[in-house]
Design a protein around this motif. Structure first.
Motif, PDB file in Angstrom:
ATOM      1  N   MET A   1       0.851  -1.185   0.000  1.00  0.00           N
ATOM      2  CA  MET A   1       0.000   0.000   0.000  1.00  0.00           C
ATOM      3  C   MET A   1       0.890   1.239   0.000  1.00  0.00           C
ATOM      4  N   SER A   2       0.599   2.184  -0.863  1.00  0.00           N
ATOM      5  CA  SER A   2       1.382   3.411  -0.911  1.00  0.00           C
ATOM      6  C   SER A   2       0.451   4.592  -0.772  1.00  0.00           C
ATOM      7  N   GLY A   3       1.050   5.746  -0.437  1.00  0.00           N
ATOM      8  CA  GLY A   3       0.252   6.943  -0.268  1.00  0.00           C
ATOM      9  C   GLY A   3      -0.154   7.149   1.169  1.00  0.00           C
ATOM     10  N   GLU A   4      -0.718   8.290   1.436  1.00  0.00           N
ATOM     11  CA  GLU A   4      -1.091   8.677   2.794  1.00  0.00           C
ATOM     12  C   GLU A   4      -2.537   8.290   3.090  1.00  0.00           C
ATOM     13  N   ILE A   5      -2.741   7.690   4.278  1.00  0.00           N
ATOM     14  CA  ILE A   5      -4.096   7.344   4.699  1.00  0.00           C
ATOM     15  C   ILE A   5      -4.820   8.630   5.090  1.00  0.00           C
ATOM     16  N   GLU A   6      -5.950   8.903   4.430  1.00  0.00           N
ATOM     17  CA  GLU A   6      -6.685  10.128   4.708  1.00  0.00           C
ATOM     18  C   GLU A   6      -8.038   9.880   5.358  1.00  0.00           C
ATOM     19  N   SER A   7      -8.536   8.659   5.254  1.00  0.00           N
ATOM     20  CA  SER A   7      -9.833   8.357   5.844  1.00  0.00           C
ATOM     21  C   SER A   7      -9.962   6.842   5.996  1.00  0.00           C
ATOM     22  N   TRP A   8     -11.060   6.434   6.640  1.00  0.00           N
ATOM     23  CA  TRP A   8     -11.299   5.022   6.913  1.00  0.00           C
ATOM     24  C   TRP A   8     -12.740   4.676   6.593  1.00  0.00           C
ATOM     25  N   ARG A   9     -12.954   3.401   6.217  1.00  0.00           N
ATOM     26  CA  ARG A   9     -14.312   2.926   5.950  1.00  0.00           C
ATOM     27  C   ARG A   9     -14.582   1.669   6.780  1.00  0.00           C
ATOM     28  N   VAL A  10     -15.741   1.654   7.422  1.00  0.00           N
ATOM     29  CA  VAL A  10     -16.197   0.486   8.170  1.00  0.00           C
ATOM     30  C   VAL A  10     -17.441  -0.044   7.473  1.00  0.00           C
ATOM     31  N   THR A  11     -17.449  -1.352   7.168  1.00  0.00           N
ATOM     32  CA  THR A  11     -18.570  -1.947   6.449  1.00  0.00           C
ATOM     33  C   THR A  11     -19.180  -3.085   7.262  1.00  0.00           C
ATOM     34  N   LEU A  12     -20.509  -3.080   7.361  1.00  0.00           N
ATOM     35  CA  LEU A  12     -21.255  -4.126   8.045  1.00  0.00           C
ATOM     36  C   LEU A  12     -22.499  -4.472   7.227  1.00  0.00           C
ATOM     37  N   PRO A  13     -22.927  -5.734   7.264  1.00  0.00           N
ATOM     38  CA  PRO A  13     -24.197  -6.081   6.603  1.00  0.00           C
ATOM     39  C   PRO A  13     -25.370  -5.571   7.418  1.00  0.00           C
ATOM     40  N   CYS A  14     -26.483  -5.333   6.738  1.00  0.00           N
ATOM     41  CA  CYS A  14     -27.685  -4.899   7.447  1.00  0.00           C
ATOM     42  C   CYS A  14     -28.916  -5.302   6.645  1.00  0.00           C
ATOM     43  N   THR A  15     -30.078  -5.039   7.200  1.00  0.00           N
ATOM     44  CA  THR A  15     -31.335  -5.292   6.499  1.00  0.00           C
ATOM     45  C   THR A  15     -31.876  -3.979   5.942  1.00  0.00           C
ATOM     46  N   ARG A  16     -32.871  -4.088   5.096  1.00  0.00           N
ATOM     47  CA  ARG A  16     -33.493  -2.875   4.552  1.00  0.00           C
ATOM     48  C   ARG A  16     -34.122  -2.035   5.656  1.00  0.00           C
ATOM     49  N   ALA A  17     -34.799  -2.701   6.610  1.00  0.00           N
ATOM     50  CA  ALA A  17     -35.440  -1.962   7.696  1.00  0.00           C
ATOM     51  C   ALA A  17     -34.406  -1.183   8.505  1.00  0.00           C
ATOM     52  N   GLU A  18     -33.259  -1.798   8.779  1.00  0.00           N
ATOM     53  CA  GLU A  18     -32.200  -1.102   9.508  1.00  0.00           C
ATOM     54  C   GLU A  18     -31.650   0.058   8.680  1.00  0.00           C
ATOM     55  N   ALA A  19     -31.484  -0.167   7.370  1.00  0.00           N
ATOM     56  CA  ALA A  19     -30.978   0.894   6.492  1.00  0.00           C
ATOM     57  C   ALA A  19     -31.923   2.087   6.484  1.00  0.00           C
ATOM     58  N   GLU A  20     -33.232   1.830   6.402  1.00  0.00           N
ATOM     59  CA  GLU A  20     -34.196   2.927   6.365  1.00  0.00           C
ATOM     60  C   GLU A  20     -34.229   3.671   7.690  1.00  0.00           C
ATOM     61  N   ALA A  21     -34.081   2.949   8.794  1.00  0.00           N
ATOM     62  CA  ALA A  21     -34.042   3.612  10.098  1.00  0.00           C
ATOM     63  C   ALA A  21     -32.816   4.500  10.217  1.00  0.00           C
ATOM     64  N   ILE A  22     -31.684   4.045   9.696  1.00  0.00           N
ATOM     65  CA  ILE A  22     -30.457   4.842   9.714  1.00  0.00           C
ATOM     66  C   ILE A  22     -30.638   6.094   8.863  1.00  0.00           C
ATOM     67  N   ASP A  23     -31.193   5.919   7.673  1.00  0.00           N
ATOM     68  CA  ASP A  23     -31.385   7.057   6.766  1.00  0.00           C
ATOM     69  C   ASP A  23     -32.345   8.090   7.345  1.00  0.00           C
ATOM     70  N   ALA A  24     -33.333   7.619   8.113  1.00  0.00           N
ATOM     71  CA  ALA A  24     -34.350   8.526   8.650  1.00  0.00           C
ATOM     72  C   ALA A  24     -33.886   9.247   9.905  1.00  0.00           C
ATOM     73  N   ALA A  25     -32.871   8.701  10.579  1.00  0.00           N
ATOM     74  CA  ALA A  25     -32.409   9.314  11.826  1.00  0.00           C
ATOM     75  C   ALA A  25     -31.701  10.626  11.533  1.00  0.00           C
ATOM     76  N   ASP A  26     -31.933  11.620  12.386  1.00  0.00           N
ATOM     77  CA  ASP A  26     -31.380  12.959  12.175  1.00  0.00           C
ATOM     78  C   ASP A  26     -29.988  13.106  12.759  1.00  0.00           C
ATOM     79  N   ASP A  27     -29.766  12.602  13.954  1.00  0.00           N
ATOM     80  CA  ASP A  27     -28.481  12.778  14.624  1.00  0.00           C
ATOM     81  C   ASP A  27     -28.164  11.512  15.396  1.00  0.00           C
ATOM     82  N   LEU A  28     -27.248  10.705  14.840  1.00  0.00           N
ATOM     83  CA  LEU A  28     -26.884   9.443  15.475  1.00  0.00           C
ATOM     84  C   LEU A  28     -25.665   9.573  16.373  1.00  0.00           C
TER      85      LEU A  28
END
Length: 314
Positions: A1-28
């Motif tokens: 790996m080369s270059g400077e690390i500028e950010s990070w990504r965390v990935t998890l599986p979820c369901t549609r219902a969980e995704a919609e609840a996340i999208d609808a939440a204003d401040d998590l």
């Protein structure tokens, strides 16, 4: 790996219902930009949560993300460093433009031309809810588009988030006085920034808890009221929303699941309102009601701390 690390990504599986609840939440209260993606078309169980972090996520961030997607169980999150990338731009790379009636909504990563006779709004993912990509916001745009032939003089968007629905209302009714409010001062800052980016001027912006504000009350009654928040607050706020509505006003409500529709409608019917239209989008429902023929007067003063035990999340 080369270059400077500028950010990070965390990935998890979820369901549609969980995704919609996340999208609808204003401040998590998570220091990350969250993006949900459908991995298998029409499969309610095969969705994905990606969290883009400016710094390497610690155990607290991981735990907070896990709490959002209990269906992931013991699945180990994928934590990846991202090299020389703009983490906000990456987080919205999958947000394709949408079209709803006279409106198009896009991010910087996916520009789109305005529909004929309509407007395209640039709304990037950020701190506030309401990019247009969630079913509730898109449904509100469609509901407003359906009211375009009517005339409104006083419009209020309660819980404005990014300001998108207020911008759409101002486009449809340019002579109307449009007020946009939110309980979160950060949302009002985001709305100001989005207004500047889209050449929108003249909005009245108010930091307020629901509709209980001297500044809001002084401008009442409103003949078009928009509230894209959550079912609990909608139910608890029904008397104060009805109280600032003009007789016969149009009231557009969203942020509720179809299973919550009857409770929300009942709360507003108790204040003299009548259901006129329903737009169901998956599990989510958008409502349009008509205020009563006479101005509603609450039977007792409304205490914002006593709204049936609900904490507002505009």
């Amino acid at each position: 790996m080369s270059g400077e690390i500028e950010s990070w990504r965390v990935t998890l599986p979820c369901t549609r219902a969980e995704a919609e609840a996340i999208d609808a939440a204003d401040d998590l209260a998570i220091d990350a930009v969250l993006m949900t993606t459908e991995e298998v078309e029409d499969d309610r169980e095969r969705w994905r949560l990606d969290a883009y972090c400016e710094h390497e996520p610690d155990a607290g961030v991981i735990a907070a993300l896990r709490a959002l997607v209990p269906s992931a169980g013991d699945t180990a999150p994928l934590v990846e460093p991202l090299i020389a990338q703009d983490w906000v731009t990456m987080s919205q790379a999958g947000l394709e433009p949408i079209r709803e009636g006279r409106f198009a909504v896009h991010t910087s990563a996916h520009p789109i031309a305005a529909p004929a006779g309509g407007r395209a709004f640039l709304i990037d993912a950020g701190q506030a809810f309401g990019t247009g990509h969630h079913a509730t916001t898109a449904g509100c745009l469609a509901m407003l588009d359906g009211l375009a032939e009517r005339s409104f003089a006083q419009v209020i968007d309660l819980g404005t988030g990014t300001g998108l629905l207020a911008f759409a209302a101002q486009h449809l009714w340019p002579t109307a006085a449009v007020t946009a409010t939110d309980i979160d001062p950060a949302a009002i800052v985001v709305t100001q920034e989005n207004a500047a980016a889209n050449g929108v001027a003249g909005l009245r912006l108010v930091v307020a808890d629901g509709a209980l504000s001297d500044e809001i009350a002084s401008r009442a009654p409103y003949d078009l009221l928009i509230a894209n928040i959550l079912a609990g607050p909608l139910i608890s706020m029904a008397p104060e929303v009805a109280a600032i509505a003009a007789p016969g006003a149009a009231i557009v409500l969203a942020g509720l699941l179809e299973t919550q529709r009857s409770e929300v409608v009942a709360a507003f019917e108790a204040c003299g309102c009548v259901l006129e239209a329903v737009d169901r989008r998956g599990d989510w429902t958008i409502l349009r009601l008509r205020a009563g023929a006479e101005r509603y007067v609450p039977s007792k003063p409304i205490d914002p701390k006593g709204r049936d035990g609900w904490a507002l999340d505009l």
